[in-house]
Scaffold this motif. Structure first.
Motif, PDB file in Angstrom:
ATOM      1  N   ILE A 319      -5.286  -9.412   7.279  1.00 19.40           N
ATOM      2  CA  ILE A 319      -5.700  -8.818   6.008  1.00 19.40           C
ATOM      3  C   ILE A 319      -5.199  -9.694   4.871  1.00 19.40           C
ATOM      4  O   ILE A 319      -4.009  -9.991   4.784  1.00 19.40           O
ATOM      5  CB  ILE A 319      -5.150  -7.381   5.860  1.00 19.40           C
ATOM      6  CG1 ILE A 319      -5.550  -6.525   7.070  1.00 19.40           C
ATOM      7  CG2 ILE A 319      -5.648  -6.750   4.569  1.00 19.40           C
ATOM      8  CD1 ILE A 319      -7.044  -6.478   7.339  1.00 19.40           C
ATOM      9  N   ALA A 320      -6.087 -10.097   3.997  1.00 18.25           N
ATOM     10  CA  ALA A 320      -5.722 -11.005   2.912  1.00 18.25           C
ATOM     11  C   ALA A 320      -4.640 -10.380   2.042  1.00 18.25           C
ATOM     12  O   ALA A 320      -4.800  -9.241   1.580  1.00 18.25           O
ATOM     13  CB  ALA A 320      -6.951 -11.331   2.059  1.00 18.25           C
ATOM     14  N   PRO A 321      -3.553 -11.101   1.791  1.00 16.01           N
ATOM     15  CA  PRO A 321      -2.444 -10.530   0.996  1.00 16.01           C
ATOM     16  C   PRO A 321      -2.868 -10.058  -0.388  1.00 16.01           C
ATOM     17  O   PRO A 321      -2.310  -9.094  -0.909  1.00 16.01           O
ATOM     18  CB  PRO A 321      -1.442 -11.684   0.917  1.00 16.01           C
ATOM     19  CG  PRO A 321      -1.738 -12.540   2.113  1.00 16.01           C
ATOM     20  CD  PRO A 321      -3.229 -12.434   2.314  1.00 16.01           C
ATOM     21  N   GLU A 322      -3.862 -10.733  -0.989  1.00 14.61           N
ATOM     22  CA  GLU A 322      -4.272 -10.343  -2.338  1.00 14.61           C
ATOM     23  C   GLU A 322      -4.970  -8.988  -2.369  1.00 14.61           C
ATOM     24  O   GLU A 322      -5.140  -8.395  -3.447  1.00 14.61           O
ATOM     25  CB  GLU A 322      -5.180 -11.409  -2.949  1.00 14.61           C
ATOM     26  CG  GLU A 322      -6.443 -11.710  -2.160  1.00 14.61           C
ATOM     27  CD  GLU A 322      -6.242 -12.874  -1.188  1.00 14.61           C
ATOM     28  OE1 GLU A 322      -5.077 -13.105  -0.811  1.00 14.61           O
ATOM     29  OE2 GLU A 322      -7.235 -13.529  -0.821  1.00 14.61           O
ATOM     30  N   ARG A 323      -5.373  -8.466  -1.208  1.00 20.55           N
ATOM     31  CA  ARG A 323      -5.979  -7.136  -1.159  1.00 20.55           C
ATOM     32  C   ARG A 323      -4.916  -6.040  -1.153  1.00 20.55           C
ATOM     33  O   ARG A 323      -5.243  -4.863  -1.380  1.00 20.55           O
ATOM     34  CB  ARG A 323      -6.825  -6.986   0.110  1.00 20.55           C
ATOM     35  CG  ARG A 323      -8.019  -7.879   0.199  1.00 20.55           C
ATOM     36  CD  ARG A 323      -8.742  -7.673   1.533  1.00 20.55           C
ATOM     37  NE  ARG A 323      -9.183  -6.301   1.696  1.00 20.55           N
ATOM     38  CZ  ARG A 323      -9.644  -5.795   2.845  1.00 20.55           C
ATOM     39  NH1 ARG A 323      -9.673  -6.552   3.926  1.00 20.55           N
ATOM     40  NH2 ARG A 323     -10.041  -4.543   2.906  1.00 20.55           N
ATOM     41  N   LEU A 324      -3.671  -6.398  -0.883  1.00 17.82           N
ATOM     42  CA  LEU A 324      -2.625  -5.414  -0.612  1.00 17.82           C
ATOM     43  C   LEU A 324      -1.781  -5.145  -1.850  1.00 17.82           C
ATOM     44  O   LEU A 324      -1.284  -6.072  -2.492  1.00 17.82           O
ATOM     45  CB  LEU A 324      -1.716  -5.905   0.517  1.00 17.82           C
ATOM     46  CG  LEU A 324      -2.414  -6.176   1.862  1.00 17.82           C
ATOM     47  CD1 LEU A 324      -1.469  -6.913   2.798  1.00 17.82           C
ATOM     48  CD2 LEU A 324      -2.881  -4.868   2.492  1.00 17.82           C
ATOM     49  N   GLU A 325      -1.621  -3.889  -2.180  1.00 22.59           N
ATOM     50  CA  GLU A 325      -0.701  -3.456  -3.239  1.00 22.59           C
ATOM     51  C   GLU A 325       0.347  -2.540  -2.616  1.00 22.59           C
ATOM     52  O   GLU A 325       0.003  -1.613  -1.863  1.00 22.59           O
ATOM     53  CB  GLU A 325      -1.450  -2.726  -4.340  1.00 22.59           C
ATOM     54  CG  GLU A 325      -0.550  -2.309  -5.500  1.00 22.59           C
ATOM     55  CD  GLU A 325      -1.311  -1.632  -6.626  1.00 22.59           C
ATOM     56  OE1 GLU A 325      -0.653  -1.059  -7.513  1.00 22.59           O
ATOM     57  OE2 GLU A 325      -2.552  -1.662  -6.601  1.00 22.59           O
ATOM     58  N   VAL A 326       1.611  -2.804  -2.898  1.00 23.16           N
ATOM     59  CA  VAL A 326       2.726  -2.076  -2.286  1.00 23.16           C
ATOM     60  C   VAL A 326       3.410  -1.218  -3.338  1.00 23.16           C
ATOM     61  O   VAL A 326       3.695  -1.671  -4.445  1.00 23.16           O
ATOM     62  CB  VAL A 326       3.744  -3.058  -1.668  1.00 23.16           C
ATOM     63  CG1 VAL A 326       4.967  -2.313  -1.134  1.00 23.16           C
ATOM     64  CG2 VAL A 326       3.082  -3.856  -0.543  1.00 23.16           C
ATOM     65  N   LYS A 327       3.702   0.032  -2.982  1.00 22.15           N
ATOM     66  CA  LYS A 327       4.396   0.916  -3.913  1.00 22.15           C
ATOM     67  C   LYS A 327       5.320   1.853  -3.148  1.00 22.15           C
ATOM     68  O   LYS A 327       4.959   2.362  -2.093  1.00 22.15           O
ATOM     69  CB  LYS A 327       3.392   1.733  -4.735  1.00 22.15           C
ATOM     70  CG  LYS A 327       4.057   2.592  -5.811  1.00 22.15           C
ATOM     71  CD  LYS A 327       3.026   3.225  -6.731  1.00 22.15           C
ATOM     72  CE  LYS A 327       3.703   4.036  -7.836  1.00 22.15           C
ATOM     73  NZ  LYS A 327       2.718   4.650  -8.762  1.00 22.15           N
ATOM     74  N   GLY A 328       6.520   2.067  -3.666  1.00 20.32           N
ATOM     75  CA  GLY A 328       7.459   3.019  -3.087  1.00 20.32           C
ATOM     76  C   GLY A 328       7.546   4.271  -3.937  1.00 20.32           C
ATOM     77  O   GLY A 328       7.654   4.193  -5.157  1.00 20.32           O
ATOM     78  N   TYR A 329       7.479   5.427  -3.273  1.00 22.08           N
ATOM     79  CA  TYR A 329       7.547   6.708  -3.986  1.00 22.08           C
ATOM     80  C   TYR A 329       8.881   7.425  -3.764  1.00 22.08           C
ATOM     81  O   TYR A 329       9.095   8.520  -4.277  1.00 22.08           O
ATOM     82  CB  TYR A 329       6.409   7.619  -3.539  1.00 22.08           C
ATOM     83  CG  TYR A 329       5.045   7.094  -3.899  1.00 22.08           C
ATOM     84  CD1 TYR A 329       4.358   6.249  -3.014  1.00 22.08           C
ATOM     85  CD2 TYR A 329       4.440   7.417  -5.111  1.00 22.08           C
ATOM     86  CE1 TYR A 329       3.100   5.754  -3.342  1.00 22.08           C
ATOM     87  CE2 TYR A 329       3.178   6.924  -5.441  1.00 22.08           C
ATOM     88  CZ  TYR A 329       2.516   6.087  -4.549  1.00 22.08           C
ATOM     89  OH  TYR A 329       1.283   5.600  -4.869  1.00 22.08           O
TER      90      TYR A 329
END
Length: 356
Positions: A319-329
């Motif tokens: 999966i292309a890294p630029e497609r991925l957004e990471v967030k912690g809740y």
């Protein structure tokens, strides 16, 4: 259409569910459960602790700190809060935080082993100072006091500890690691240990024996329980979802205080990656969550590490890294009841939202 098998604890939830069947398997394992929510090591650094302990040739403070190091090495990391204090001049050598053996080892190493010769030993005052800190602690907590039991000024420490026991009730346990070499010192320390119903007294030499060391750690910190693990596997038939629909992959669940990808997660992650490859234009939000154990600040970081570990796995598997957004809740978005064991387990999760 295509078929996939997923575990109930690693569920892939899609827009439509046409049919399912299930089967179950079970096995048992021994798990460690914390007896307390927090603990404090409390070290006597009064002048008598500089005297030689028995035939060891070492000062009592060295014998006590060595015993504390051995104990610290076998305390399991179960999410306790922990701290390290010393008396008679009340000092903090490790502030209250989530317990790690390595972090606490640094605190133990910072306790001075060269002690003043001309100073009184007010153990009662030391416990009064300690109580000033413990009054702000919630849940159940233990104090592990390292001392030779000799006191020569101030209020009777038994009176102070008795008052603490009445105030905190079964939330408070006082345990003793004794370097006493006088009958008076031993009697004083045994008396202190008896003032809380859960108190345990050991001589420092006892902790040189591995079996005794492990027993003391278990008596103070944790229980061992046999847990039955039942895995229910569903066969799910789902349609290929159109691009305009939102797809949500839920509940990549993690163990307590864990964020590493496990072998059990890989099949469902592989399926997620396969589907994401079918829709290369969709954006991917990877959100990490925790249960309510521990501080909010620690849980925020833990949730971010969980989300990042899943995103890194996806990036490493096509999966292309630029497609991925990471967030912690953090602990802020529980889906289940944190007051129950199962609820906390299900809240330790990563969710993947995929949308146009």
């Amino acid at each position: 259409m295509f078929k996939r098998k997923v575990s109930l604890i690693l569920t892939v939830a899609l827009a439509a569910l046409l049919a399912f069947g299930s089967m179950a398997s079970a096995e048992s394992r021994i798990v460690l459960k914390p007896k307390v929510d927090a603990f404090a090591y409390f070290v006597d650094t009064s002048p008598s602790m500089s005297q030689t302990y028995g035939s060891t040739g070492n000062p009592k403070i060295i014998a006590g700190l060595n015993a504390l190091k051995r104990l610290n090495n076998v305390v399991p990391e179960l999410g306790y809060d922990s701290a390290l204090y010393a008396m008679p001049d009340f000092a903090t050598y490790s502030p209250k935080s989530i317990f790690t053996r390595s972090g606490m080892a640094k605190g133990i190493a910072s306790v001075p082993s060269e002690l003043p010769f001309f100073q009184s030993t007010p153990i009662g005052t030391g416990f009064s100072d300690l109580d000033g800190v413990l009054k702000n602690w919630g849940g159940k907590f233990a104090v592990i006091f390292v001392s030779d039991g000799l006191t020569n000024t101030g209020r009777n420490p038994a009176v102070i500890v008795s008052d603490m026991a009445k105030k905190y009730g079964d939330r408070f346990c006082l345990h003793i690691i004794s370097v006493a070499d006088t009958e008076r010192g031993k009697a004083n320390l045994k008396r202190l240990a008896s003032l809380t119903p859960c108190g345990v007294y050991v001589d420092v030499t006892d902790l040189a024996d591995k079996a005794m060391l492990d027993k003391f750690a278990q008596d103070v910190f944790y229980t061992q329980e046999e847990e039955l693990i039942v895995e229910v596997v569903e066969e799910v038939i789902v349609p290929v979802v159109p691009v305009q629909e939102k797809i949500v992959f839920r509940n990549f669940n993690f163990g307590f205080d864990k964020y590493q990808i496990t072998d059990e997660m890989v099949p469902a992650l592989t399926e997620a990656a396969t589907m994401l490859e079918e829709f290369p234009n969709l954006k991917v939000m990877v959100g990490g969550h925790t249960d309510s154990s521990g501080s909010e600040a620690y849980n925020q970081g833990l949730s971010e590490r969980r989300a990042k570990s899943v995103a890194d796995w996806l990036a490493a598997n096509g999966i292309a890294p630029e497609r991925l957004e990471v967030k912690g809740y953090g602990e802020m978005n529980p889906k289940y009841d944190n007051k129950t064991k199962e609820g906390r387990k299900l809240n330790r999760r990563v969710e993947i939202d995929v949308e146009d």
